[in-house]
Design a protein around this motif. Structure first.
Motif, PDB file in Angstrom:
ATOM      1  N   THR A   1     -16.645 -35.545 -56.022  1.00 45.60           N
ATOM      2  CA  THR A   1     -17.249 -36.884 -56.009  1.00 45.60           C
ATOM      3  C   THR A   1     -16.539 -37.801 -55.026  1.00 45.60           C
ATOM      4  O   THR A   1     -17.174 -38.576 -54.307  1.00 45.60           O
ATOM      5  N   GLN A   2     -15.212 -37.692 -54.979  1.00 42.51           N
ATOM      6  CA  GLN A   2     -14.400 -38.494 -54.072  1.00 42.51           C
ATOM      7  C   GLN A   2     -13.481 -37.599 -53.256  1.00 42.51           C
ATOM      8  O   GLN A   2     -13.006 -36.571 -53.742  1.00 42.51           O
ATOM      9  N   TRP A   3     -13.236 -38.033 -52.012  1.00 48.94           N
ATOM     10  CA  TRP A   3     -12.325 -37.348 -51.105  1.00 48.94           C
ATOM     11  C   TRP A   3     -11.347 -38.386 -50.565  1.00 48.94           C
ATOM     12  O   TRP A   3     -11.765 -39.454 -50.106  1.00 48.94           O
ATOM     13  N   ARG A   4     -10.061 -38.071 -50.613  1.00 50.41           N
ATOM     14  CA  ARG A   4      -9.061 -39.004 -50.107  1.00 50.41           C
ATOM     15  C   ARG A   4      -8.019 -38.262 -49.289  1.00 50.41           C
ATOM     16  O   ARG A   4      -7.553 -37.189 -49.680  1.00 50.41           O
ATOM     17  N   VAL A   5      -7.662 -38.846 -48.155  1.00 49.03           N
ATOM     18  CA  VAL A   5      -6.613 -38.311 -47.294  1.00 49.03           C
ATOM     19  C   VAL A   5      -5.710 -39.471 -46.882  1.00 49.03           C
ATOM     20  O   VAL A   5      -6.203 -40.545 -46.493  1.00 49.03           O
ATOM     21  N   HIS A   6      -4.421 -39.245 -46.977  1.00 49.26           N
ATOM     22  CA  HIS A   6      -3.431 -40.216 -46.498  1.00 49.26           C
ATOM     23  C   HIS A   6      -2.456 -39.459 -45.615  1.00 49.26           C
ATOM     24  O   HIS A   6      -1.837 -38.475 -46.051  1.00 49.26           O
TER      25      HIS A   6
ATOM     26  N   TRP B   1     -10.820 -25.200 -51.103  1.00 50.67           N
ATOM     27  CA  TRP B   1     -10.731 -25.996 -49.887  1.00 50.67           C
ATOM     28  C   TRP B   1     -11.495 -27.298 -50.051  1.00 50.67           C
ATOM     29  O   TRP B   1     -12.346 -27.448 -50.919  1.00 50.67           O
ATOM     30  N   TRP B   2     -11.179 -28.266 -49.154  1.00 49.11           N
ATOM     31  CA  TRP B   2     -11.866 -29.551 -49.075  1.00 49.11           C
ATOM     32  C   TRP B   2     -11.946 -29.928 -47.601  1.00 49.11           C
ATOM     33  O   TRP B   2     -11.095 -29.557 -46.792  1.00 49.11           O
ATOM     34  N   TRP B   3     -12.975 -30.660 -47.263  1.00 45.11           N
ATOM     35  CA  TRP B   3     -13.265 -30.911 -45.844  1.00 45.11           C
ATOM     36  C   TRP B   3     -14.115 -32.169 -45.720  1.00 45.11           C
ATOM     37  O   TRP B   3     -14.852 -32.534 -46.652  1.00 45.11           O
TER      38      TRP B   3
ATOM     39  N   SER C   1      -9.433 -31.312 -42.869  1.00 48.88           N
ATOM     40  CA  SER C   1      -9.608 -30.017 -43.515  1.00 48.88           C
ATOM     41  C   SER C   1      -8.376 -29.716 -44.348  1.00 48.88           C
ATOM     42  O   SER C   1      -7.240 -29.907 -43.895  1.00 48.88           O
ATOM     43  N   GLY C   2      -8.604 -29.258 -45.569  1.00 50.02           N
ATOM     44  CA  GLY C   2      -7.494 -28.918 -46.441  1.00 50.02           C
ATOM     45  C   GLY C   2      -7.821 -27.720 -47.299  1.00 50.02           C
ATOM     46  O   GLY C   2      -8.992 -27.374 -47.497  1.00 50.02           O
TER      47      GLY C   2
ATOM     48  N   ILE D   1      -2.738 -35.593 -37.181  1.00 50.40           N
ATOM     49  CA  ILE D   1      -1.596 -35.596 -38.103  1.00 50.40           C
ATOM     50  C   ILE D   1      -1.743 -34.395 -39.027  1.00 50.40           C
ATOM     51  O   ILE D   1      -2.720 -34.283 -39.782  1.00 50.40           O
ATOM     52  N   THR D   2      -0.801 -33.505 -38.941  1.00 53.17           N
ATOM     53  CA  THR D   2      -0.770 -32.299 -39.764  1.00 53.17           C
ATOM     54  C   THR D   2       0.660 -32.059 -40.221  1.00 53.17           C
ATOM     55  O   THR D   2       1.606 -32.594 -39.637  1.00 53.17           O
ATOM     56  N   PRO D   3       0.860 -31.257 -41.281  1.00 51.35           N
ATOM     57  CA  PRO D   3       2.218 -30.908 -41.670  1.00 51.35           C
ATOM     58  C   PRO D   3       2.957 -30.262 -40.485  1.00 51.35           C
ATOM     59  O   PRO D   3       2.323 -29.617 -39.656  1.00 51.35           O
ATOM     60  N   PRO D   4       4.257 -30.508 -40.363  1.00 52.15           N
ATOM     61  CA  PRO D   4       5.171 -31.024 -41.395  1.00 52.15           C
ATOM     62  C   PRO D   4       5.166 -32.539 -41.590  1.00 52.15           C
ATOM     63  O   PRO D   4       5.944 -33.035 -42.396  1.00 52.15           O
ATOM     64  N   ALA D   5       4.324 -33.288 -40.871  1.00 48.00           N
ATOM     65  CA  ALA D   5       4.196 -34.713 -41.176  1.00 48.00           C
ATOM     66  C   ALA D   5       3.626 -34.881 -42.580  1.00 48.00           C
ATOM     67  O   ALA D   5       2.890 -34.020 -43.066  1.00 48.00           O
ATOM     68  N   PRO D   6       3.937 -35.977 -43.261  1.00 51.79           N
ATOM     69  CA  PRO D   6       3.426 -36.174 -44.623  1.00 51.79           C
ATOM     70  C   PRO D   6       1.905 -36.401 -44.611  1.00 51.79           C
ATOM     71  O   PRO D   6       1.426 -37.398 -44.081  1.00 51.79           O
ATOM     72  N   VAL D   7       1.161 -35.466 -45.181  1.00 52.54           N
ATOM     73  CA  VAL D   7      -0.292 -35.581 -45.307  1.00 52.54           C
ATOM     74  C   VAL D   7      -0.668 -35.169 -46.724  1.00 52.54           C
ATOM     75  O   VAL D   7      -0.326 -34.070 -47.170  1.00 52.54           O
ATOM     76  N   SER D   8      -1.369 -36.026 -47.428  1.00 54.05           N
ATOM     77  CA  SER D   8      -1.847 -35.690 -48.764  1.00 54.05           C
ATOM     78  C   SER D   8      -3.362 -35.728 -48.766  1.00 54.05           C
ATOM     79  O   SER D   8      -3.981 -36.574 -48.122  1.00 54.05           O
ATOM     80  N   GLY D   9      -3.967 -34.784 -49.467  1.00 50.68           N
ATOM     81  CA  GLY D   9      -5.417 -34.725 -49.569  1.00 50.68           C
ATOM     82  C   GLY D   9      -5.838 -34.374 -50.979  1.00 50.68           C
ATOM     83  O   GLY D   9      -5.176 -33.570 -51.652  1.00 50.68           O
ATOM     84  N   ALA D  10      -6.930 -34.978 -51.442  1.00 51.08           N
ATOM     85  CA  ALA D  10      -7.432 -34.702 -52.782  1.00 51.08           C
ATOM     86  C   ALA D  10      -8.947 -34.818 -52.769  1.00 51.08           C
ATOM     87  O   ALA D  10      -9.511 -35.655 -52.071  1.00 51.08           O
ATOM     88  N   ALA D  11      -9.611 -33.953 -53.530  1.00 47.13           N
ATOM     89  CA  ALA D  11     -11.070 -33.981 -53.630  1.00 47.13           C
ATOM     90  C   ALA D  11     -11.471 -33.406 -54.975  1.00 47.13           C
ATOM     91  O   ALA D  11     -10.892 -32.421 -55.441  1.00 47.13           O
ATOM     92  N   ASP D  12     -12.473 -34.030 -55.602  1.00 43.37           N
ATOM     93  CA  ASP D  12     -12.963 -33.538 -56.883  1.00 43.37           C
ATOM     94  C   ASP D  12     -14.472 -33.309 -56.884  1.00 43.37           C
ATOM     95  O   ASP D  12     -15.068 -33.093 -57.928  1.00 43.37           O
TER      96      ASP D  12
END
Length: 292
Positions: A215-220, A157-159, A175-176, A202-213
């Motif tokens: 060090t960085q967190w990104r949501v579009h 998970w990422w948050w 939250s992802g 904004i949540t699915p089914p709308a287009p939502v992308s999330g990524a976290a490693d």
């Protein structure tokens, strides 16, 4: 598992307090995970508590043992974990106004492994927080609260959450995670922004992308009307390590890594026109995983 999470920050002093409590169901007896974390200082205190009661309608949870106790309701949080304690009163509440929870339509899909609901997108907290010889006083610090529930934490998970955007009355939370339904699973992310009295979810089914490693967190995220972009960066001093319950095993593991004072840049557009662009220096940014 049914969990509660409170986050308090004071922009004037740069102080952040995180408190959490989960009610964990187990055939051998229900139990609780409790923790308090502070920034600055990197301090975390956690405990497993035998016995817990929860009232989801009143958003209340109570647990007590020799080394820890929790007494939480909509208006107050009294918690002690080992040598740490906090006694806070909440006011000026910004409660969730929409029919579905923070997860949107996924809030009413049965048998998912995890559900998320940011039920308080603002408010104030006043009182005391102590850890060992450290003693902090808060007066009208900024407050955020959420609740999650389900079979347990997802495999990954990422948050993130932030509300200290200068004079702007703004709160953002996302939250992802790997959402599972039987043998099926997929990565899902949702984001909620409060701009004054306006709530944008904004949540699915709308287009939502999330990524976290870590060090960085990104949501579009976007809809025909809105576009939300989140760009988060962890703090230089590294994350706090918070406990994650394994409900059926009656124990916690240190598998949740949260930056209590990261940086988060939030951009919101409506019909292609910018309506907010700001940065918070006291953002919560988290990534975690559980053993298979």
């Amino acid at each position: 598992m049914e969990g509660w999470f409170w986050r308090i920050s004071d922009a004037a002093t740069g102080r952040v307090v995180v408190a959490l409590c989960s009610a964990n169901r187990d055939p051998g007896g229900d139990w609780a995970t409790a923790a308090i974390a502070l920034h600055p200082g990197g301090m975390v205190r956690s405990a497993a508590i035998d016995g817990v009661t929860a009232d989801r309608n009143r958003l209340a949870v109570r647990a007590a043992a020799d080394n820890a106790c929790v007494d939480a309701s909509m208006g107050r949080l009294d918690m002690k974990v080992r040598d740490a304690g906090l006694d806070l009163v909440f006011s000026d509440t910004r409660l969730w106004p929409k029919a579905f929870g923070g997860g949107g339509v996924f809030s009413c899909v049965p048998f998912l492994n995890q559900y998320w609901h940011p039920y308080r997108l603002g408010g104030t907290a006043s009182g005391t927080v102590c850890v060992g010889q450290q003693h902090w006083e808060f007066t009208d610090a900024t407050l955020y609260c959420e609740r999650n529930w389900g079979a347990g934490f997802p495999e990954r998970w990422w948050w993130g959450q932030a509300h200290d955007f200068g004079a702007a009355d703004v709160c953002v939370a996302f939250s992802g995670g790997i959402l599972a339904l039987g043998p099926l699973n997929r990565a899902v992310t949702g984001v909620v922004v409060r701009l004054g009295d306006r709530i944008i979810r904004i949540t699915p089914p709308a287009p939502v992308s999330g990524a976290a490693d870590g060090t960085q967190w990104r949501v579009h995220a976007r809809t025909p009307r809105y576009q939300i972009d989140v760009d988060g960066h962890g703090a230089d001093e590294g994350p706090h390590v918070l406990p994650v319950p394994l409900p059926a095993l009656h124990r916690n593991i240190d598998a949740d890594f949260e930056h209590l004072a990261g940086r988060l840049h939030l951009r919101v557009r409506e019909w292609g026109r910018p309506i907010f662009d700001g940065t918070s220096p006291l953002a919560g940014l988290e990534i975690g995983s559980r053993p298979r």
